[in-house]
Design an enzyme around this catalytic site. Structure first.
Site, PDB file in Angstrom:
ATOM      1  N   ILE A   7     -39.070  34.299  17.844  1.00 24.25           N
ATOM      2  CA  ILE A   7     -39.898  34.937  16.825  1.00 24.25           C
ATOM      3  C   ILE A   7     -39.678  36.453  16.755  1.00 24.25           C
ATOM      4  CG2 ILE A   7     -41.704  33.183  16.864  1.00 24.25           C
ATOM      5  CD1 ILE A   7     -43.347  34.983  18.675  1.00 24.25           C
ATOM      6  N   GLN A   9     -36.857  39.761  18.353  1.00 26.01           N
ATOM      7  CA  GLN A   9     -35.823  40.267  19.260  1.00 26.01           C
ATOM      8  C   GLN A   9     -35.947  41.776  19.317  1.00 26.01           C
ATOM      9  OE1 GLN A   9     -32.284  38.622  20.087  1.00 26.01           O
ATOM     10  NE2 GLN A   9     -31.748  40.455  21.214  1.00 26.01           N
ATOM     11  N   ASP A 142     -46.434  52.119  25.713  1.00 25.82           N
ATOM     12  CA  ASP A 142     -45.973  51.802  24.358  1.00 25.82           C
ATOM     13  C   ASP A 142     -47.164  51.465  23.476  1.00 25.82           C
ATOM     14  OD1 ASP A 142     -44.216  51.371  22.269  1.00 25.82           O
ATOM     15  OD2 ASP A 142     -43.683  49.340  22.878  1.00 25.82           O
TER      16      ASP A 142
END
Length: 233
Positions: A7, A9, A142
């Site tokens: 789903i 990459q 992040d």
């Protein structure tokens, strides 16, 4: 494992959805980098895998909603975790913004960029969650609105995801930079999000208490450095 489907990459990992022990599951697979020596590559991937899984568990122990961890396979570089059904905070904010723009166009209101109480409350909740992480000395690494989910698209059910770049630190600057990364991500993705970030910092400060003071002061310094870099180019 059943019905494994790619789903997403990314630069560091592939993300799959599948069934694992009868449950909807997300599998995050860290793949090897061909430019690195195989032994070094394996060591780096195993270390990052251990950090990610450990910090997910620690965040959950602190009271943060994260995907339930099902299984970690260090040999294949895979983490199996709960597939949280819902939408990202990014999607939610974009949808809210679209609805707001539509409404103001119809009523010719001058309050073009006001935010609903639901959106502001969500921003405050995000700040509170980050404060809990930082109180436990977890640096997410992040923070973006894409790395936060809302269970079943409900704005009160915030889930923090993707701890792939997370680490443990007691340093004030690391916590300030974590906030700065989110601010930059919000400004680039969500127009007129300055009031949202202000409300986020309000939630952060309330939850952190007096420990927020040096972090927020450092954030101002980081912001100033960022503005200088932007001016210089």
């Amino acid at each position: 494992m059943e019905n494994k489907q790619l789903i997403k990459q990314g630069a560091e990992a592939r993300v799959y959805s599948c069934k694992f022990l009868g449950r909807d599951t997300i599998v995050k697979e860290r793949f090897s980098k061909k430019y690195r020596h195989p032994t070094l590559d394996q060591r780096i991937n195993q270390k990052r895998l251990a950090q990610e899984s450990k910090n997910m568990v620690k965040a959950r122990q602190l009271g943060i909603d994260t995907p339930t961890l099902y299984h970690v396979d260090s040999s294949s570089g895979e983490i199996y975790m709960e597939h949280v059904h819902g939408i990202t905070v990014k999607q939610f904010l974009m949808e809210q913004s679209k609805n707001r723009t539509s409404c103001t166009a119809e009523d010719n209101s001058s309050e073009e960029h006001t935010h609903s109480s639901t959106v502001l409350d969500l921003a405050e909740k995000v700040g509170e969650n980050i404060a809990v992480l930082h109180s436990g000395n977890i640096i997410h690494g992040d923070l973006t609105t894409s790395n936060m989910l809302l269970r079943h698209a409900e704005s009160t059910r915030l889930v923090m995801i993707d701890f792939g770049l997370s680490y443990v630190s007691t340093m004030v600057e690391d916590k300030a930079v974590d906030l700065y990364v989110l601010e930059r991500a919000m400004l680039s993705t969500h127009p007129h999000s300055e009031p949202l970030f202000e409300r986020l910092l309000l939630g952060y400060g309330k939850k952190m208490g007096k420990n927020a003071t040096p972090i927020l002061a450092k954030l101002e310094q980081v912001q100033q450095r960022g503005r200088k870099r932007s001016m210089i180019g």
